[in-house]
Design an enzyme around this catalytic site. Sequence first.
Site, PDB file in Angstrom:
ATOM      1  N   LYS A   1     -18.006 -46.273 -37.627  1.00  0.00           N
ATOM      2  CA  LYS A   1     -18.991 -46.342 -38.716  1.00  0.00           C
ATOM      3  C   LYS A   1     -20.319 -45.813 -38.208  1.00  0.00           C
ATOM      4  O   LYS A   1     -20.693 -46.094 -37.055  1.00  0.00           O
ATOM      5  CB  LYS A   1     -19.171 -47.792 -39.199  1.00  0.00           C
TER       6      LYS A   1
ATOM      7  N   ASP B   1     -10.669 -50.874 -35.275  1.00  0.00           N
ATOM      8  CA  ASP B   1     -11.917 -50.732 -36.028  1.00  0.00           C
ATOM      9  C   ASP B   1     -13.113 -50.883 -35.082  1.00  0.00           C
ATOM     10  O   ASP B   1     -13.247 -51.902 -34.410  1.00  0.00           O
ATOM     11  CB  ASP B   1     -11.985 -51.827 -37.097  1.00  0.00           C
TER      12      ASP B   1
ATOM     13  N   HIS C   1     -21.850 -47.274 -42.669  1.00  0.00           N
ATOM     14  CA  HIS C   1     -21.715 -48.684 -42.304  1.00  0.00           C
ATOM     15  C   HIS C   1     -22.320 -49.634 -43.350  1.00  0.00           C
ATOM     16  O   HIS C   1     -21.753 -50.673 -43.673  1.00  0.00           O
ATOM     17  CB  HIS C   1     -22.362 -48.914 -40.929  1.00  0.00           C
TER      18      HIS C   1
END
Length: 290
Positions: A61, A27, A92
């Site tokens: 993001k 991530d 985000h």
Amino acid sequence: TWSPNDRTQIRECVEYAILEAGYRHIDTAYLYGCEDQVGEAVRNAIATGKVTREELFITTKVWPTFHKHMEHGLDLSLKVSGLDYFDLVLVHWPIPIKCDSDDGKPFRPTNEDGYIPRDTSSDHITMYQQLEKCLENGKAKAIGVSNYSIPKLESLLKECKYVPAVNQCELHPLLPRRDLCDFCTSKGIVMTSYFPFGGDGAPILKNEAIAEIAKKYSVSSSTILLSYHVNLGVSVVPKSFKPHRIKLNGKIVYLQKDDLEKLIDIGREKPHKFNNINFDVDLEFGKEDW
Ligand SMILES: NC(=O)C1=CN([C@@H]2O[C@H](COP(=O)(O)OP(=O)(O)OC[C@H]3O[C@@H](n4cnc5c(N)ncnc54)[C@H](OP(=O)(O)O)[C@@H]3O)[C@@H](O)[C@H]2O)C=CC1
Ligand SMILES: O=C1Nc2ccccc2C1=O
């Protein structure tokens, strides 16, 4: 791959996570300033022949200062990382932030009251709709959102063409948000937990009720905190720079139903949010709308 200060170790940690600890989901975000290291780690891992790009799942993001040009924001992430595509791209935050620059900076401008100023000429739906185009042109294999509340998701679902694949939010036993999780499940949206330990310094690991459950299973509190999500069908993205913890965080145990209930109960009455990012007041839904 978020780190508030030191960002020098991220390439080696991601390589270790993939090659030595079996991680497949990484991530990241444009905000984190480390997509270059993530991209390099992915290439290095693939070069060993132990893993293919298709086996990896890389999330990024787009920061909401790009609200006028989300595809451009994603293009910058692709350029910086050197990746051909991301497996998942998230909006985000649902709050457009005022910005005039081409590179999305400053990420967190502040107004005279100390708040990050919202740009009211746009909204969270418009930001998501721009990512839908990135899904159609293959820059993202899937798209989703982050820090979206039920009211925001309800309004988005009325307007979007593709249901968000994921909603990534702060989630842990001190902030169980079962309503949000149940809503997402009912709409086919996978929840992902961030701050599983409460963020930097891992404050939730000090919780005594969690330590007691950990003792019963003869595991660490960190394992209980991660297992909590997996047992509830929620994916989770813990961060560590320490090799032994990166490995440890891959361990998950089955939790008995009553222990899962005990964990949810910890934050049921008085939920506690550790992420105190200071956005401008949300006039429509109130400050707590993320
Ligand atoms: N969508 C969003 O808005 C947000 C997304 N995120 C994502 O979620 C990820 C996780 O959140 P993050 O802020 O990193 O916080 P975490 O809740 O993952 O906690 C990180 C802290 O826990 C420590 N830690 C990790 N594993 C252990 C362990 N097994 N035992 C003891 N301590 C441990 C780490 O220290 P050490 O490194 O020394 O091990 C670090 O201090 C981020 O990296 C980011 O990718 C985060 C915030 C917001
Ligand atoms: O992704 C994020 N990581 C963070 C850590 C602290 C505060 C906000 C954020 C993010 O939006």
